[in-house]
Design a protein around this motif. Structure first.
Motif, PDB file in Angstrom:
ATOM      1  N   ASP A 114       0.846  -1.194   0.000  1.00 11.98           N
ATOM      2  CA  ASP A 114       0.000   0.000   0.000  1.00 11.98           C
ATOM      3  C   ASP A 114       0.876   1.237   0.000  1.00 11.98           C
ATOM      4  OD1 ASP A 114      -1.759  -2.175   1.422  1.00 11.98           O
ATOM      5  OD2 ASP A 114      -3.104  -0.635   0.611  1.00 11.98           O
ATOM      6  N   ILE A 115       0.656   2.096  -0.978  1.00 12.82           N
ATOM      7  CA  ILE A 115       1.507   3.278  -1.131  1.00 12.82           C
ATOM      8  C   ILE A 115       0.639   4.532  -1.088  1.00 12.82           C
ATOM      9  CG2 ILE A 115       3.063   4.499  -2.718  1.00 12.82           C
ATOM     10  CD1 ILE A 115       4.056   1.788  -3.697  1.00 12.82           C
ATOM     11  N   LEU A 116       0.961   5.412  -0.156  1.00 11.34           N
ATOM     12  CA  LEU A 116       0.247   6.689  -0.046  1.00 11.34           C
ATOM     13  C   LEU A 116       1.110   7.785  -0.658  1.00 11.34           C
ATOM     14  CD1 LEU A 116      -2.034   8.492   1.195  1.00 11.34           C
ATOM     15  CD2 LEU A 116      -0.545   8.736   3.185  1.00 11.34           C
ATOM     16  N   ILE A 117       0.550   8.488  -1.637  1.00 10.57           N
ATOM     17  CA  ILE A 117       1.283   9.595  -2.252  1.00 10.57           C
ATOM     18  C   ILE A 117       0.696  10.908  -1.750  1.00 10.57           C
ATOM     19  CG2 ILE A 117       2.039  10.643  -4.422  1.00 10.57           C
ATOM     20  CD1 ILE A 117       1.831   7.940  -5.754  1.00 10.57           C
ATOM     21  N   ILE A 118       1.569  11.763  -1.217  1.00  8.15           N
ATOM     22  CA  ILE A 118       1.123  13.071  -0.722  1.00  8.15           C
ATOM     23  C   ILE A 118       1.300  14.086  -1.853  1.00  8.15           C
ATOM     24  CG2 ILE A 118       1.335  14.822   1.100  1.00  8.15           C
ATOM     25  CD1 ILE A 118       0.912  12.177   2.415  1.00  8.15           C
TER      26      ILE A 118
END
Ligand code: G1P
Length: 275
Positions: free
Chosen positions: A48-52
């Motif tokens: 799971d990758i969260l991009i800000i």
């Protein structure tokens, strides 16, 4: 395992192109820089990758989200190879997006990930930096899982660039090949910069934080408690110093080279190595 990719910076060193194209979307061959960063996270086991982001960087979101309408057009046309390439960004991991409302610094961007991360260690990869050779991330995740201490990648830094980076001080731990850190300073003057020492106590050349981090969730209360630091921004390095005091902190030397593509020269260097 989760990863956070901060990508909300202005990209001022890339004006005017960054007015319309985020620096993270600049190409290394047919893939943008941030594709390589997401791939590195995925290879280290991040599902799971969260991009800000900020509002002007929607193209990053579009790049990683599936596009069923166009996929169907390609499928119907029998363009199998093109379809695979088209789908490849979204297939790296599950992607999530958050918007940083104000430019309040890297620490503020990481702080926004609190609810997404919950109560487990996680990786942070700066999305404007690619790494050649072996990624340090897998080893760093293992170190944090085994020791309960956070870990940052380190790269030797020429003296004239010390004031551009976070700089680490500490001592080599011969058994693990890591450094036990005892000092950190964000963009210090060379004379004031902390230094690493080898196992015999000899002082080494300055070493900078090299765009890859693994944090315990204790980074979030440390960030909440952080007053604005250098440039009036919430500095990640200030919160890291709290963790250093409370839990201990490791530094992992990079085997490869860090290529900062936040400036045109860095992008050219990376293009020569990655394309
Ligand atoms: C950030 C960090 C700095 C680190 C650098 C490269 O600085 O604050 O500690 O050394 O990334 O990883 P920035 O380039 O955002 O000014």
């Amino acid at each position: 395992m989760k990863a956070v990719l901060p990508a909300a910076g202005w990209g001022t060193r890339f004006l005017p192109i960054s007015k319309a194209v985020p620096k993270e979307m600049l190409p290394l061959g047919a893939k943008p820089v941030i594709h390589y960063v997401a791939e590195e996270a995925a290879l280290a086991g991040c599902t799971d990758i969260l991009i800000i982001l900020n509002q002007s960087k929607e193209s990053i979101r579009r790049y990683f989200e599936p596009d069923p309408v166009f996929e169907e057009i390609l499928a119907k046309a029998g363009k199998t190879k093109e379809l695979a390439a088209f789908r490849s960004p979204a297939e790296l991991a599950r992607f999530h997006f958050l918007y940083q409302p104000e430019m309040r610094g890297l620490g503020d961007a990481v702080r926004l990930a609190k609810d997404f991360i919950g109560d487990e260690p996680f990786a942070v990869l700066l999305a404007d930096t690619v790494i050649t050779g072996q990624s340090p991330l897998g080893h760093m995740l293992q170190v944090t899982a085994e020791t309960g201490r956070s870990c940052v990648s380190l790269e030797q830094c020429p003296p004239e660039r010390v004031s551009r980076y976070g700089i680490a001080g500490g001592v080599a731990d011969a058994a693990s090949g890591l450094y036990r850190l005892d000092a950190m300073e964000e963009k210090p003057a060379l004379e004031a910069a902390p230094r690493l020492r080898d196992a015999q106590g000899a002082v080494l050349a300055p070493h900078a934080f090299a765009a890859r981090y693994v944090f315990t969730p204790a980074i979030f209360p440390a960030l909440e408690a952080c007053p604005p630091g250098r440039n009036g921004e919430i500095q990640l390095t200030d919160a890291m110093r709290t963790l250093l005091r409370e839990q201990g902190f490791y530094g992992a030397p990079l085997a490869g080279k860090r290529l900062d593509i936040g400036n045109p020269q860095g992008l050219l260097e990376a293009a020569a190595l990655f394309c």
